[in-house]
Design an enzyme around this catalytic site. Sequence first.
Site, short mmCIF file in Angstrom:
data_model
loop_
_atom_site.label_atom_id
_atom_site.label_comp_id
_atom_site.label_asym_id
_atom_site.label_seq_id
_atom_site.Cartn_x
_atom_site.Cartn_y
_atom_site.Cartn_z
N GLU A 169 -5.66 -8.31 -1.07
CA GLU A 169 -6.35 -8.05 0.20
C GLU A 169 -7.79 -7.67 -0.09
O GLU A 169 -8.05 -6.85 -0.96
CB GLU A 169 -5.72 -6.88 0.97
CG GLU A 169 -4.46 -7.21 1.71
CD GLU A 169 -3.95 -6.03 2.54
OE1 GLU A 169 -4.77 -5.29 3.12
OE2 GLU A 169 -2.72 -5.86 2.59
N GLU B 57 0.83 -1.22 0.00
CA GLU B 57 0.00 0.00 0.00
C GLU B 57 0.86 1.26 0.00
O GLU B 57 0.71 2.16 0.84
CB GLU B 57 -0.96 -0.01 1.19
CG GLU B 57 -2.00 -1.11 1.08
CD GLU B 57 -3.11 -1.02 2.11
OE1 GLU B 57 -2.93 -0.38 3.14
OE2 GLU B 57 -4.18 -1.61 1.86
P1 P53 Z 1 -7.06 -2.80 9.57
C1 P53 Z 1 -6.48 1.57 4.52
C2 P53 Z 1 -5.73 2.46 5.18
C3 P53 Z 1 -4.65 2.01 5.89
C4 P53 Z 1 -4.30 0.71 5.96
O1 P53 Z 1 -6.75 -2.70 8.01
C5 P53 Z 1 -5.05 -0.20 5.29
C6 P53 Z 1 -6.16 0.23 4.57
C7 P53 Z 1 -7.01 -0.63 3.81
O2 P53 Z 1 -6.94 -0.27 2.47
O3 P53 Z 1 -4.54 -1.39 5.47
C8 P53 Z 1 -4.48 -2.60 4.85
O4 P53 Z 1 -6.20 -3.87 10.10
C9 P53 Z 1 -3.13 -3.20 5.22
C10 P53 Z 1 -3.18 -4.25 6.28
C11 P53 Z 1 -4.33 -3.95 7.23
C12 P53 Z 1 -5.60 -4.07 6.43
O5 P53 Z 1 -5.62 -3.20 5.30
O6 P53 Z 1 -6.75 -1.48 10.13
O7 P53 Z 1 -2.39 -3.64 4.11
O8 P53 Z 1 -1.94 -4.35 6.90
O9 P53 Z 1 -4.37 -4.79 8.34
C13 P53 Z 1 -6.85 -3.83 7.23
O10 P53 Z 1 -8.51 -3.16 9.68
#
Ligand code: P53
Length: 475
Positions: A373, A176
């Site tokens: 993801e 990301e």
């Molecule tokens: P959690 C958005 C913004 C920041 C992180 O997130 C993000 C996203 C989703 O697009 O994280 C990704 O655990 C990331 C993972 C993370 C997952 O989304 O806060 O690649 O590491 O755990 C879900 O609910």
Amino acid sequence: MVKFPSDFLWGGALAANQVEGAYAEDGKGLSVADVMTAGAHGVPRQITEGVQSDMYYPNHTAIDFYHQYPSDCELFAELGLKALRISIAWSRIFPNADDPEPNEAGLRYYDQLFDTLIARGMEPIVTLSHFEMPYALYQKYGGFRNREAINLFVRYAETVMTRYRGKVRYWMTFNEINNQFGGDDLLAWADSAIQFEADEDREEVIYQTSLYELIASARVVTLGHAIDPANQIGCMIAYSAVYPASSEPLDVLAAAQFMDRSYFYSDIHVRGKIPAATESIWQEKNYNFDLTKEDLTILATGTVDFIGFSYYMSKTVAAVKSEQDPNQLKGIKVVSNPHLVANDWGWEIDAVGLRVILKTLTDRYQLPLFIVENGLGAYDQLTEENEIHDSYRVDYLKQHIIEMSKAINEDGASVIGYTPWGIIDIVSFWTGEMEKRYGLIYVNRDNQGQGDLSRIKKASFTWYQKVIETNGREL
Ligand code: P53
């Protein structure tokens, strides 16, 4: 009809820092994730100066995957996964970021993990830096503010790509990478190991750290192909489908400009050059970056083989208009979409949005796509029989799989695979909570770190097993 290619990679996704724990074992150095305290919905995690004895750091133990990976991999095999997306903890390999030699114990750990996966028929999909960098990179170099971080990353990548040649074929560079764009403290920390000074221009800082990472990524793509021509090396971008709040032209323009924030990254990764829209912004703001002619050649040469991306939600945006000129866009604000329902953390669930983004990327880039993801963070209830009836999670995944199939069969999208996020419950990135659960496998651990870490298959486990077994025909 729902239909998938016969070699479609049904999988699951994890990240080292959110599952492994064992944060100081076998020579591992501190990573940026090891100094992130626990937060909660609406309560941001803190980034501390080193590890403080009176603070709780959920990633230090996480779900103890470091020790429990053999039995977890058995569960993944029982689930029928054809691929597992994981990341390597850079700080296990180079604990001090610039060690003269890599840490053999760290390298051996991933040998064992990859061997276990391969023996059970699972393709490892590896992210080189998933919100994880040595803390020393920050302390000694100021993270990706420093050009030297490029060399350190390339050296780390070269070490692991050489070591795991023949075992790992699918790689992604920075998780990301575009999420740092908004200037959020935690994301700038996780993506680039930087902290902001009080009055600096965050946007300017982030463009520079991002450029260094994009250069590092491009060098690794070129290097990875030289190490093994069979390597497939991708980028990793967080995409949301972005909608205008209304058909008012300025709202439509706002939505298009909002997407440019992500296209800055994917255009460079895929096309190897800075998009014109970004060049204009730089000129207008008088930004001058450390970006040499040689860098531009590196970017143009090291273009990716596929686009890996996360998709959780769509976003709806509205124009903030200038008071003087109603046709002038002054800003962009995210608004709620009346057609969608949000999860408990405010993420607006939108399966059709996945199809929208698959179509958008297909039309823009004509490159294979990999959904690395997707998933639903939710509170799960254990019944008295120790079961979890997570029909809401099944619904979420099912709808997204249906839309993915339509994108493949009706819109011409080429999709390598689908690895739902947090296939087993893990520590949440944003909040550090354990109880924001994504898994199809439950882990008995709560937000305070209590629980015996035992694993329980959820109802969604049995459901996904069938999906994989029938290659998506039975949903
Ligand atoms: P959690 C958005 C913004 C920041 C992180 O997130 C993000 C996203 C989703 O697009 O994280 C990704 O655990 C990331 C993972 C993370 C997952 O989304 O806060 O690649 O590491 O755990 C879900 O609910």
